[in-house]
Scaffold this motif. Sequence first.
Motif, PDB file in Angstrom:
ATOM      1  N   GLY A 383       0.812  -1.203   0.000  1.00  0.00           N
ATOM      2  CA  GLY A 383       0.000   0.000   0.000  1.00  0.00           C
ATOM      3  C   GLY A 383       0.851   1.261   0.000  1.00  0.00           C
ATOM      4  O   GLY A 383       2.003   1.261  -0.445  1.00  0.00           O
ATOM      5  N   ASN A 399      -3.897   0.962   3.051  1.00  0.00           N
ATOM      6  CA  ASN A 399      -4.252   0.149   1.895  1.00  0.00           C
ATOM      7  C   ASN A 399      -5.741  -0.172   1.969  1.00  0.00           C
ATOM      8  O   ASN A 399      -6.458   0.389   2.811  1.00  0.00           O
ATOM      9  CB  ASN A 399      -3.390  -1.121   1.793  1.00  0.00           C
ATOM     10  N   SER A 400      -6.196  -1.056   1.116  1.00  0.00           N
ATOM     11  CA  SER A 400      -7.637  -1.321   1.044  1.00  0.00           C
ATOM     12  C   SER A 400      -8.180  -2.006   2.297  1.00  0.00           C
ATOM     13  O   SER A 400      -9.388  -2.006   2.533  1.00  0.00           O
ATOM     14  CB  SER A 400      -7.941  -2.194  -0.179  1.00  0.00           C
ATOM     15  N   SER A 401      -7.294  -2.580   3.112  1.00  0.00           N
ATOM     16  CA  SER A 401      -7.756  -3.258   4.331  1.00  0.00           C
ATOM     17  C   SER A 401      -7.867  -2.318   5.519  1.00  0.00           C
ATOM     18  O   SER A 401      -8.542  -2.624   6.498  1.00  0.00           O
ATOM     19  CB  SER A 401      -6.800  -4.410   4.685  1.00  0.00           C
ATOM     20  N   THR A 418     -10.126  -0.107  10.174  1.00  0.00           N
ATOM     21  CA  THR A 418     -10.378  -1.219   9.262  1.00  0.00           C
ATOM     22  C   THR A 418     -11.805  -1.090   8.753  1.00  0.00           C
ATOM     23  O   THR A 418     -12.531  -0.154   9.126  1.00  0.00           O
ATOM     24  CB  THR A 418     -10.214  -2.582   9.967  1.00  0.00           C
ATOM     25  N   ALA A 419     -12.227  -2.043   7.916  1.00  0.00           N
ATOM     26  CA  ALA A 419     -13.590  -2.009   7.402  1.00  0.00           C
ATOM     27  C   ALA A 419     -14.621  -2.137   8.517  1.00  0.00           C
ATOM     28  O   ALA A 419     -15.761  -1.690   8.383  1.00  0.00           O
ATOM     29  CB  ALA A 419     -13.787  -3.130   6.373  1.00  0.00           C
TER      30      ALA A 419
END
Length: 625
Positions: A383, A399-401, A418-419
């Motif tokens: 990322g 990053n995407s996480s 986080t998500a």
Amino acid sequence: MVFIRDLEGEEYFLQGVINHEQELNGDERIDIDIEYTDMNSEFLDKQDDLKMWIILFEGKEYRIISSKQTGFGDKYQISVTAVLYILDWLNTSRIYQRIDESLTVTEAFNIVFNDTPFTYSTVESAPSNSFEGIGEGETRLEIFKTFIDRYGYEFKIVGNVVYLYNQIGNDANFEYRYKVNAQNIEKEVDASEMWTYARGYGNYSDDDSDTDVVEKAKLKREYTSPLAKIIGIREAPPIRDGRVTQQATMDANLKKIVDESVQISFTADIYDMSQQGYDYQHAVLGDRVFLVDERIGLDTEIRVVKITRNFSSTGQILDLEITFGSGNMGDQYGSNLSTAAKDIADLIQGRKSLPFQALDIISKSMVTKIQNTTSEIIYDTNGQHFMDKKNNNNIMTMNSSGLLLSTDGGKTAKTAITAEGIVANTITTGALLTQNVNVIGKDALMYMNGDQFVAYDKNSLSRTTIKPSGITIIRPDGAEYIVNGYLKMDLEIQKNPLRYHTVEFDGRVNLTKESSHQYFEYFYTSHKARYLSISYAASWDAENSTESGEVELLIQEFGNKTGENRTVKQLISVSKSANETHGNIQIDLGVPTYEPLQCYLKFRRVGGSSTDKACIRSTRIYMRG
């Protein structure tokens, strides 16, 4: 760049080699030889005595506390020493009252930071501690030093905020090795003042100066180190402090003097690896690193307890020396704050200031830190990595996480987002808009939304509500106890009789024929509520020659230390046929001051004949609100 600010607030560029020194739990200072150059002449031509000026370096302010002028070439130079502004400020403000009590961490550090432009943040908790003889003219810095020693804290300063940790720094998993990134590694053991035995004398008065402390001390204690069996008795200077009255306090002080009398330290000159592009520039205070030098059999994990750096005027590191200590050495650097008295515009545009002053200071300090940071962005398969160019240990990875935060170059990290949501452990300050957020406790017995906090007891009708208008408490049986900060219950006042010969008492009421005010009662209390209420019953004596008249009731304050005694009168119409007339006088005393309050109750006859009698009795006196 480095700047210097004069006493009128004007700032100038400062040219010179900067020696910056910082110790774990200790002083942070700057030493500079300021030569007379074209750049420095801008302020030196105006003033060559720089004491009390401010040096601005790496986003921090340092107060110049000493300066020395010497000839240098065709001109001169001024050698100055400056200490971190917050430490200088605390060292020149004193606490005069004596404090002998058990203090929580909050109570203790409030003593240091209340009524100052600084604040603190307790990152990790510590149990309460008992103190004797704190204050009595000590500086806030001396008291702060005592507190961090006793609570076992280490501190880090960012802007105007002091952060309190059990241990600062990181487990860096980083190695300093001779000839690789370090040279001139030295080990020093100072046993010149090594003690194995100490005595203490406490709990005595200084008034009797003719009697020796050894004789008059009511508290006498000794401590002997186990090392005395090996190297013999080496006596430390005795503790003589009449303020110490508790045995446990004296024992702890004696043990500390003996156990910390051996000083062990390691020093090393460090290569600045940033010039070679190495992503971990250097350790910071408190870091646990490895120090290796096979020549002296050294290969151990060790803490950074002092860093000395020399900078050029352009900010390039010229020299870097780190002092290391073992675990015991970390204790030796417990609190090395120098106390010279004893020894020598908006934060972010569009954002509102936080409502609490302490949080406001913390926010400003964090914004300043961000504004003073230059970052670079690195992309790889993990990322984006946002790195502080001045200290590559500080990394934010996204990053995407989610998002990670690291202060040790990525060796370890804290998950921030986080998500699933935001991890609260990484939040240190800020403002939550509660009209958009509900905070709900376990079993929904506590919640906060909008502008109120509510807590319930699941086993009763008890409820506590906190709102801007005040606190409301419902008792376990459902009755209101406090509503919007006001007690529902009344505060009863004990009244006492006070009658002169002109006032009769028939066992029920007071009677007088006098047309001037006559004493019949008085009371003592304090101004502990807003409203004073006096309930009364007045009548016209059945034996009077006239059918009706009036009774005037006078409430007269006395003994007010301001000299402004208050009076209230009420005229009451009475008649023989009406029996008693009941009523109540309510007096607004204003905001409670808790000062003493005392009043006379007087009455007189109004109307009728000179032989008629006015009658009165007080039925209840109380305060509320």
